[in-house]
Design a protein around this motif. Sequence first.
Motif, PDB file in Angstrom:
ATOM      1  N   MET A 196       0.861  -1.425   0.207  1.00 29.03           N
ATOM      2  CA  MET A 196       0.031  -0.128  -0.109  1.00 29.03           C
ATOM      3  C   MET A 196       0.885   1.298  -0.169  1.00 29.03           C
ATOM      4  O   MET A 196       0.479   2.303  -0.562  1.00 29.03           O
ATOM      5  N   ASN A 197       1.978   1.051   0.755  1.00 29.52           N
ATOM      6  CA  ASN A 197       2.968   2.181   0.770  1.00 29.52           C
ATOM      7  C   ASN A 197       3.589   2.586  -0.581  1.00 29.52           C
ATOM      8  O   ASN A 197       3.691   3.851  -1.020  1.00 29.52           O
ATOM      9  N   ASP A 238       3.304   6.115  -2.492  1.00 28.52           N
ATOM     10  CA  ASP A 238       4.335   6.807  -3.178  1.00 28.52           C
ATOM     11  C   ASP A 238       4.235   7.283  -4.320  1.00 28.52           C
ATOM     12  O   ASP A 238       4.592   8.264  -5.031  1.00 28.52           O
ATOM     13  N   TYR A 239       4.003   6.010  -5.293  1.00 29.48           N
ATOM     14  CA  TYR A 239       3.738   6.352  -6.916  1.00 29.48           C
ATOM     15  C   TYR A 239       2.827   7.420  -7.116  1.00 29.48           C
ATOM     16  O   TYR A 239       3.165   8.125  -7.879  1.00 29.48           O
ATOM     17  N   THR A 240       1.578   7.544  -6.587  1.00 24.55           N
ATOM     18  CA  THR A 240       0.569   8.620  -6.706  1.00 24.55           C
ATOM     19  C   THR A 240       1.099   9.789  -6.413  1.00 24.55           C
ATOM     20  O   THR A 240       1.045  10.622  -7.288  1.00 24.55           O
ATOM     21  N   VAL A 241       1.659   9.925  -5.175  1.00 25.92           N
ATOM     22  CA  VAL A 241       2.193  11.230  -4.963  1.00 25.92           C
ATOM     23  C   VAL A 241       3.211  11.558  -5.690  1.00 25.92           C
ATOM     24  O   VAL A 241       3.448  13.005  -6.308  1.00 25.92           O
ATOM     25  N   GLY A 242       4.269  10.878  -6.143  1.00 30.96           N
ATOM     26  CA  GLY A 242       5.298  11.044  -7.154  1.00 30.96           C
ATOM     27  C   GLY A 242       4.815  11.616  -8.449  1.00 30.96           C
ATOM     28  O   GLY A 242       5.327  12.523  -8.991  1.00 30.96           O
ATOM     29  N   THR A 243       3.812  10.864  -8.883  1.00 28.48           N
ATOM     30  CA  THR A 243       3.142  11.180 -10.345  1.00 28.48           C
ATOM     31  C   THR A 243       2.391  12.500 -10.144  1.00 28.48           C
ATOM     32  O   THR A 243       2.743  13.434 -11.129  1.00 28.48           O
ATOM     33  N   LEU A 244       1.706  12.632  -8.858  1.00 26.00           N
ATOM     34  CA  LEU A 244       1.112  14.272  -8.935  1.00 26.00           C
ATOM     35  C   LEU A 244       2.166  15.340  -8.856  1.00 26.00           C
ATOM     36  O   LEU A 244       1.950  16.090  -9.220  1.00 26.00           O
ATOM     37  N   VAL A 245       3.114  14.991  -8.082  1.00 30.31           N
ATOM     38  CA  VAL A 245       4.332  15.938  -8.021  1.00 30.31           C
ATOM     39  C   VAL A 245       5.164  16.431  -9.410  1.00 30.31           C
ATOM     40  O   VAL A 245       5.091  17.647  -9.831  1.00 30.31           O
ATOM     41  N   LEU A 246       5.168  15.099 -10.180  1.00 30.87           N
ATOM     42  CA  LEU A 246       5.833  15.239 -11.410  1.00 30.87           C
ATOM     43  C   LEU A 246       4.916  16.004 -12.461  1.00 30.87           C
ATOM     44  O   LEU A 246       5.236  16.958 -13.192  1.00 30.87           O
ATOM     45  N   LEU A 247       3.567  15.880 -12.299  1.00 28.26           N
ATOM     46  CA  LEU A 247       2.561  16.723 -13.180  1.00 28.26           C
ATOM     47  C   LEU A 247       2.466  18.102 -12.768  1.00 28.26           C
ATOM     48  O   LEU A 247       2.378  18.994 -13.491  1.00 28.26           O
ATOM     49  N   LEU A 248       2.636  18.275 -11.311  1.00 30.27           N
ATOM     50  CA  LEU A 248       2.494  19.736 -10.973  1.00 30.27           C
ATOM     51  C   LEU A 248       3.733  20.611 -11.397  1.00 30.27           C
ATOM     52  O   LEU A 248       3.656  21.702 -11.754  1.00 30.27           O
ATOM     53  N   MET A 249       5.110  20.061 -11.412  1.00 28.42           N
ATOM     54  CA  MET A 249       5.860  20.371 -11.937  1.00 28.42           C
ATOM     55  C   MET A 249       6.073  20.972 -13.298  1.00 28.42           C
ATOM     56  O   MET A 249       6.231  21.673 -13.784  1.00 28.42           O
TER      57      MET A 249
END
Length: 67
Positions: free
Chosen positions: A1-2, A6-17
Amino acid sequence: MNAILDYTVGTLVLLLMAAILAGPALYFDRRERLTDRRLKAAERGADPAPAGEVSVRDALARYGRAA
């Protein structure tokens, strides 16, 4: 689950950048193209594009008219 989190948060951060970096570039490219169209229209002696945004009502009022 972790790992999923992590994958979801990393993807969202990448899209935001990507949005932060590409957004202004796309916006100013659009403005520059509009300015170029206005200058070319002025050189031809035609009416340049309107300076402001066109409302939906104005766009619908001109819909179907011959240019």
